[in-house]
Design a protein around this motif. Sequence first.
Motif, PDB file in Angstrom:
ATOM      1  N   VAL A  19       0.719  -1.165  -0.043  1.00  0.00           N
ATOM      2  CA  VAL A  19      -0.033  -0.144  -0.094  1.00  0.00           C
ATOM      3  C   VAL A  19       0.748   1.284   0.150  1.00  0.00           C
ATOM      4  N   GLY A  20       0.538   2.158  -0.834  1.00  0.00           N
ATOM      5  CA  GLY A  20       1.141   3.492  -0.754  1.00  0.00           C
ATOM      6  C   GLY A  20       2.306   3.488  -1.734  1.00  0.00           C
ATOM      7  N   SER A  21       2.844   2.361  -2.489  1.00  0.00           N
ATOM      8  CA  SER A  21       3.729   2.080  -3.314  1.00  0.00           C
ATOM      9  C   SER A  21       3.264   2.592  -4.838  1.00  0.00           C
ATOM     10  N   PRO A  22       4.180   2.826  -5.548  1.00  0.00           N
ATOM     11  CA  PRO A  22       3.722   3.231  -7.298  1.00  0.00           C
ATOM     12  C   PRO A  22       3.674   1.942  -7.924  1.00  0.00           C
ATOM     13  N   LEU A  23       2.730   2.138  -9.003  1.00  0.00           N
ATOM     14  CA  LEU A  23       2.681   0.914 -10.029  1.00  0.00           C
ATOM     15  C   LEU A  23       2.700   1.424 -11.450  1.00  0.00           C
ATOM     16  N   SER A  24       3.037   0.515 -12.343  1.00  0.00           N
ATOM     17  CA  SER A  24       3.024   0.759 -13.731  1.00  0.00           C
ATOM     18  C   SER A  24       2.744  -0.516 -14.450  1.00  0.00           C
ATOM     19  N   LEU A  25       1.713  -0.672 -15.021  1.00  0.00           N
ATOM     20  CA  LEU A  25       1.208  -1.904 -15.685  1.00  0.00           C
ATOM     21  C   LEU A  25       1.216  -1.522 -17.411  1.00  0.00           C
ATOM     22  N   GLY A  26       1.695  -2.296 -18.132  1.00  0.00           N
ATOM     23  CA  GLY A  26       1.922  -2.178 -19.643  1.00  0.00           C
ATOM     24  C   GLY A  26       1.154  -2.920 -20.435  1.00  0.00           C
ATOM     25  N   CYS A  27       0.865  -2.728 -21.687  1.00  0.00           N
ATOM     26  CA  CYS A  27       0.159  -3.374 -22.427  1.00  0.00           C
ATOM     27  C   CYS A  27       0.534  -2.805 -23.880  1.00  0.00           C
ATOM     28  N   VAL A  71     -14.069   5.814 -15.330  1.00  0.00           N
ATOM     29  CA  VAL A  71     -14.512   5.712 -14.006  1.00  0.00           C
ATOM     30  C   VAL A  71     -12.977   5.985 -13.269  1.00  0.00           C
ATOM     31  N   GLN A  72     -13.312   6.754 -12.082  1.00  0.00           N
ATOM     32  CA  GLN A  72     -12.160   7.225 -11.386  1.00  0.00           C
ATOM     33  C   GLN A  72     -11.830   6.217 -10.171  1.00  0.00           C
ATOM     34  N   LEU A  73     -10.685   5.477 -10.287  1.00  0.00           N
ATOM     35  CA  LEU A  73     -10.038   4.619  -9.333  1.00  0.00           C
ATOM     36  C   LEU A  73      -8.975   5.210  -8.705  1.00  0.00           C
ATOM     37  N   ASN A  74      -8.713   6.233  -8.779  1.00  0.00           N
ATOM     38  CA  ASN A  74      -7.117   6.788  -8.602  1.00  0.00           C
ATOM     39  C   ASN A  74      -6.119   6.296  -9.145  1.00  0.00           C
ATOM     40  N   LEU A  75      -6.443   6.107 -10.615  1.00  0.00           N
ATOM     41  CA  LEU A  75      -5.330   5.488 -11.638  1.00  0.00           C
ATOM     42  C   LEU A  75      -5.480   6.405 -12.679  1.00  0.00           C
ATOM     43  N   SER A  76      -4.085   6.450 -13.253  1.00  0.00           N
ATOM     44  CA  SER A  76      -4.162   7.045 -14.664  1.00  0.00           C
ATOM     45  C   SER A  76      -3.586   6.193 -15.704  1.00  0.00           C
ATOM     46  N   ALA A  77      -3.903   6.592 -16.880  1.00  0.00           N
ATOM     47  CA  ALA A  77      -3.392   5.859 -18.049  1.00  0.00           C
ATOM     48  C   ALA A  77      -2.854   6.983 -19.152  1.00  0.00           C
ATOM     49  N   SER A  78      -1.813   6.285 -19.777  1.00  0.00           N
ATOM     50  CA  SER A  78      -1.342   7.076 -20.988  1.00  0.00           C
ATOM     51  C   SER A  78      -1.036   6.182 -22.177  1.00  0.00           C
ATOM     52  N   ARG A  79      -0.892   6.821 -23.410  1.00  0.00           N
ATOM     53  CA  ARG A  79      -0.593   6.022 -24.556  1.00  0.00           C
ATOM     54  C   ARG A  79       0.546   6.860 -25.133  1.00  0.00           C
ATOM     55  N   PRO A  80       1.963   6.398 -25.016  1.00  0.00           N
ATOM     56  CA  PRO A  80       3.002   7.251 -25.580  1.00  0.00           C
ATOM     57  C   PRO A  80       3.311   6.862 -26.950  1.00  0.00           C
ATOM     58  N   LYS A  81       2.771   5.373 -27.334  1.00  0.00           N
ATOM     59  CA  LYS A  81       3.009   5.068 -28.655  1.00  0.00           C
ATOM     60  C   LYS A  81       1.506   4.595 -29.186  1.00  0.00           C
ATOM     61  N   ASP A  82       1.593   4.121 -30.695  1.00  0.00           N
ATOM     62  CA  ASP A  82       0.449   3.748 -31.163  1.00  0.00           C
ATOM     63  C   ASP A  82       0.162   2.316 -30.630  1.00  0.00           C
ATOM     64  N   ASP A  83       1.157   1.408 -30.065  1.00  0.00           N
ATOM     65  CA  ASP A  83       0.950   0.115 -29.861  1.00  0.00           C
ATOM     66  C   ASP A  83       0.906   0.028 -28.489  1.00  0.00           C
ATOM     67  N   GLN A  84       1.218   1.073 -27.664  1.00  0.00           N
ATOM     68  CA  GLN A  84       1.351   0.742 -26.254  1.00  0.00           C
ATOM     69  C   GLN A  84       0.527   1.802 -25.263  1.00  0.00           C
ATOM     70  N   PHE A  85      -0.082   0.860 -24.204  1.00  0.00           N
ATOM     71  CA  PHE A  85      -1.012   1.475 -23.288  1.00  0.00           C
ATOM     72  C   PHE A  85      -0.547   1.253 -21.872  1.00  0.00           C
ATOM     73  N   ILE A  86      -0.172   2.135 -21.162  1.00  0.00           N
ATOM     74  CA  ILE A  86       0.538   2.310 -19.618  1.00  0.00           C
ATOM     75  C   ILE A  86      -0.762   2.576 -18.802  1.00  0.00           C
ATOM     76  N   LEU A  87      -0.764   1.769 -17.508  1.00  0.00           N
ATOM     77  CA  LEU A  87      -1.670   2.225 -16.859  1.00  0.00           C
ATOM     78  C   LEU A  87      -1.007   2.388 -15.095  1.00  0.00           C
ATOM     79  N   SER A  88      -1.111   3.396 -14.472  1.00  0.00           N
ATOM     80  CA  SER A  88      -0.215   3.671 -13.415  1.00  0.00           C
ATOM     81  C   SER A  88      -0.934   4.425 -12.134  1.00  0.00           C
ATOM     82  N   THR A  89      -0.262   4.414 -11.017  1.00  0.00           N
ATOM     83  CA  THR A  89      -0.733   5.141 -10.030  1.00  0.00           C
ATOM     84  C   THR A  89       0.530   5.613  -9.157  1.00  0.00           C
ATOM     85  N   GLU A  90       0.619   6.504  -8.416  1.00  0.00           N
ATOM     86  CA  GLU A  90       1.748   7.026  -7.511  1.00  0.00           C
ATOM     87  C   GLU A  90       1.483   6.380  -6.154  1.00  0.00           C
TER      88      GLU A  90
END
Lengths: 114, 114
Positions: free
Chosen positions: B15-23, B60-79
């Motif tokens: 709990v309290g740690s950051p997270l980054s998931l990729g696709c 929906v807001q779940l204290n998460l954020s997402a980014s799409r830095p490339k056409d083929d990449q999707f990142i889910l993260s939270t601090e």
Amino acid sequence: GDSVTQTEGLVTVTEGLPVKLNCTYQTTYLTIAFFWYVQYLNEAPQVLLKSSTDNKRTEHQGFHATLHKSSSSFHLQKSSAQLSDSALYYCALSDRTGNYKYVFGAGTRLKVIA
Amino acid sequence: AQTIHQWPVAEIKAVGSPLSLGCTIKGKSSPNLYWYWQATGGTLQQLFYSITVGQVESVVQLNLSASRPKDDQFILSTEKLLLSHSGFYLCAWSPDWSNQDTQYFGPGTRLLVL
């Protein structure tokens, strides 16, 4: 808001007998598509059926479903359940008016027993 | 053929740690991309979608954020992770035209927050 209702959490059926999984919906979207997804244990969901045409039967892998807008339903049926059909089944709808939103039902676990 | 890869396969985080998931999606240009969350025994909740690089919409807001830095990449993260973030995170793609809205899911990432 928009919702998809799957009334049964668990459906247990004997192998070889017919099965029906219920799905009803409420939506304000004007143009919609409906899906049945199947999720096997520890796997990702995969599409089983899709429909956007009222009163047209859609079939795949022995399963069939018909979208009935008059009753807001998209029930999934199979005439003869197989042991390998045991899985979690989700009904879902998508809005085709450009907001890229999908709504999933709570899911129905199908257990086929010998 | 299109392939969808998610990383990591599983994570145990505090709990309290950051997270980054990729696709990553291979074999499909300009797909629509989606993030879903599935609590244990729960339904699929759409979190974000993206129809183009650099643009992400929240569902929906779940204290998460997402980014799409490339056409083929999707990142889910939270601090800062919460206990309620535990679950199964699924990335999905669909073709980039409105009447081809079947979603194809990746293998998912299992997250346990302690």
